[in-house]
Design an enzyme around this catalytic site. Structure first.
Site, PDB file in Angstrom:
ATOM      1  N   LYS A   3       0.813  -1.214   0.000  1.00 38.22           N
ATOM      2  CA  LYS A   3       0.000   0.000   0.000  1.00 38.22           C
ATOM      3  C   LYS A   3       0.853   1.273   0.000  1.00 38.22           C
ATOM      4  O   LYS A   3       0.394   2.334  -0.393  1.00 38.22           O
ATOM      5  CB  LYS A   3      -0.969  -0.024   1.174  1.00 38.22           C
ATOM      6  CG  LYS A   3      -2.018  -1.110   0.999  1.00 38.22           C
ATOM      7  CD  LYS A   3      -3.095  -1.089   2.048  1.00 38.22           C
ATOM      8  CE  LYS A   3      -4.232  -2.033   1.718  1.00 38.22           C
ATOM      9  NZ  LYS A   3      -3.835  -3.452   1.726  1.00 38.22           N
TER      10      LYS A   3
HETATM   11  C1  LIG Z   1      -4.367  -4.528   0.981  1.00 32.44           C
HETATM   12  C2  LIG Z   1      -3.581  -5.778   0.835  1.00 32.44           C
HETATM   13  C3  LIG Z   1      -3.929  -6.782  -0.108  1.00 32.44           C
HETATM   14  C4  LIG Z   1      -5.159  -6.693  -0.983  1.00 32.44           C
HETATM   15  O1  LIG Z   1      -5.096  -5.679  -1.946  1.00 32.44           O
HETATM   16  P1  LIG Z   1      -6.437  -5.212  -2.706  1.00 32.44           P
HETATM   17  O2  LIG Z   1      -6.056  -4.023  -3.470  1.00 32.44           O
HETATM   18  O3  LIG Z   1      -7.423  -4.903  -1.599  1.00 32.44           O
HETATM   19  O4  LIG Z   1      -6.894  -6.349  -3.550  1.00 32.44           O
HETATM   20  C5  LIG Z   1      -3.113  -7.899  -0.194  1.00 32.44           C
HETATM   21  N1  LIG Z   1      -2.040  -8.059   0.602  1.00 32.44           N
HETATM   22  C6  LIG Z   1      -1.689  -7.133   1.519  1.00 32.44           C
HETATM   23  C7  LIG Z   1      -0.515  -7.402   2.382  1.00 32.44           C
HETATM   24  C8  LIG Z   1      -2.430  -5.961   1.668  1.00 32.44           C
HETATM   25  O5  LIG Z   1      -2.078  -5.055   2.588  1.00 32.44           O
END
Ligand SMILES: *Cc1c(COP(=O)(O)O)cnc(C)c1O
Length: 524
Positions: free
Chosen positions: A121
């Site tokens: 993120k």
């Molecule tokens: C947020 C997240 C995801 C999922 O991503 P999306 O965009 O919601 O599909 C997968 N792995 C981790 C570690 C995350 O923080």
């Protein structure tokens, strides 16, 4: 000149005038409940495979962002500075490095966790934080420090882990932005709590709420819905429905394509249509960026959705029915898995893909596509599901296939990769869901295809110590302290911390905490 790909419409309507990039980003969610998308997907320069193949991550990011943001809104020099600044906080020189897991199988891992909070993120939220600051600085130019009409944003969010820390690190120390992150007391991992509460910047506020994650999310929705409060404090969101987050994530699909192409005889041309991305998916934000890359013209074969047992997307790709419940006699519930960042009931960003499905297959105008999406989302809300026609499902399958991994399989894959890959490699449970799906897709591919599979690694294993320990404990030579834990995490335990308490999940209480803290910030 503003091109169509630099103007934005809602997935549930398309009333002109369309929004600017700045409006779409600051508003986040459209007033009709829809999500913002560009009115057109831009095309790439005709010879981009040659021209872009040696560009750095930052140069690729600039080129891609420029297609979606008008130079009139953010002049090129400013956009370059924003990109440079956003990725200067990453520990890896090439920002999102590619690792080989098994060359014979054509299996690679795209490491997206080298940002400040060790999760994917950061790639988007570092940029979003700088973007907010840029827009606010411009809006407040010439106003006095204590002027009553200063534009501000009060970001309020709930987290069970990753989103909160990435948002905090993206927004810390940003002028005219305050951030409040609510988390359920005692229910986030100690490392994730320490990550959030050890940020001491005056504009960062973490609130430990007595209650569940759902209580926290409800509170955030109530704060947003409180019109009077919202008008006064300009409540903003940085969750994954924000268009800027999707946009920023497009870059690593291009970057990893070109990185892999350097190792393939024949280069980018030879890799075209032979690359598949396998994405651990929750809210569909990460993989949606891959869809935009593919639609723009990056020659991707398939995007493979990898879910845990919260498998609404896997069931959709297999059946054409998007349904909150796994079967008729089962209640719609979120399962708690060892990959908690993917524990969702519905995937909020899937609505954006649905718009393209509607527009390209059954609607004759943008407006009609908006009405179709509106109807689907309404059915989902009132009956818990909707189904798409066969023609729409096969259009979806032209881009996406899907796989689902149980916790047992996730554990098995962490162990398998640790014991079989040289040098030793430790996956986090989310990345393991992707690798599990990739291994299955590799097995199922037609003989003699020789495709390449890039699994996206979304978190550093140290963030999910329980799952990693469960898989690897007792294996000769394994030590969590020595093999997994970064020095930075070891030091975090003894750092100074700050956080606030809400002893019940109550709207008035949360609002009063926010108002008090904002007043204190002004007096610093
Ligand atoms: C947020 C997240 C995801 C999922 O991503 P999306 O965009 O919601 O599909 C997968 N792995 C981790 C570690 C995350 O923080």
């Amino acid at each position: 000149m503003v091109s169509n790909s630099q103007r934005y419409l809602s997935t549930r309507s398309s009333t002109e005038p369309y929004l600017s990039f700045e409006q779409a980003v600051i508003q986040g969610l459209a007033p009709d409940g829809g999500l913002y998308i560009p009115t057109e997907i831009p095309n790439l320069p005709e010879n981009f495979l040659e021209e872009w193949k040696d560009l750095s991550f930052q140069e690729l990011a600039f080129n891609i962002l420029s297609l979606y943001i008008s130079d009139d809104e953010i002049p090129a020099a400013d956009l370059k500075t924003l990109v440079e600044k956003s990725y200067s906080t990453f520990r890896a020189e090439d920002i999102t490095p590619l690792t080989t897991l098994n060359q014979d199988l054509g299996l690679y891992l795209l490491e997206l966790f080298h940002g400040p909070t060790y999760a994917f993120k950061d790639v988007a939220l570092q940029f979003v934080g700088n973007l907010f600051e840029y827009f606010l600085t411009r809006r407040n130019a010439g106003k006095a420090e204590d002027a009553a009409d200063r534009d501000i944003i009060t970001v309020v969010g709930a987290t069970s882990g990753d989103t909160g820390s990435a948002a905090i690190y993206g927004l810390r120390n940003k002028k005219d932005v305050s951030v409040f992150i609510l988390y359920p007391n005692g229910r986030v991992s100690p490392i994730q709590e320490a990550q959030m509460t050890s940020v001491l910047d005056p504009n960062v506020h973490t609130i430990s709420v007595t209650g569940t994650f759902d209580d926290c999310q409800d509170l955030v929705k109530q704060v947003f819905g409180d019109k009077q409060f919202n008008d006064k404090y300009h409540v903003g969101a940085v969750n994954s429905i924000n268009w800027a987050r999707i946009l920023a994530q497009i870059t690593y699909y291009f970057h990893s394509f070109f990185t892999l192409a350097k190792t393939v005889p024949g280069g980018p041309q030879a890799l075209a249509k032979k690359i598949n991305f396998v994405v651990p998916t929750g809210n569909f934000g990460d993989i949606l960026a891959g869809f935009y890359a593919k639609k723009m013209g990056l020659p991707v074969n398939q995007l493979i959705i990898a879910t845990n047992s919260n498998d609404i997307l896997d069931r959709f790709v297999k059946s054409g029915s998007y349904s909150k419940s796994a079967s008729e006699n089962e209640a719609p519930v979120v399962h708690a898995t060892m990959s908690p960042a993917m524990d969702i009931l519905v995937s909020s960003n899937f609505e954006r893909f649905l718009w393209y499905l509607a527009r390209e297959n059954i609607a004759s105008s943008n407006t009609e596509a908006g009405s179709i999406v509106n109807k689907w989302m309404n059915d989902l809300k009132t009956t818990g599901s909707f189904s798409v026609p066969e023609s729409v499902l096969s259009a979806a399958r032209a881009h996406f296939s899907s796989e689902r991994a149980s916790d047992e399989q996730t554990t098995e894959t962490i162990k398998k990769v640790y014991t079989e890959v040289t040098p030793k490699y430790i996956l986090d449970p989310h990345s393991s869901v992707a690798v599990t799906a990739a291994l299955r897709a590799i097995k199922e591919q037609p003989k003699g295809e020789a495709q390449y599979f890039v699994a996206l690694s979304t978190a550093h294993p140290a963030k999910f110590s329980d799952a990693v320990d469960l898989a690897l404990k007792g294996i000769d030579g394994y030590s969590f302290e020595d093999d997994v834990l970064p020095q930075e995490f070891k030091e975090m335990a003894t750092k100074e911390k700050k956080h606030l308490y809400a002893d019940k999940p109550d709207l008035e209480l949360i609002k009063s905490i926010i108002v008090d803290e904002l007043a204190k910030e002004k007096n610093i």
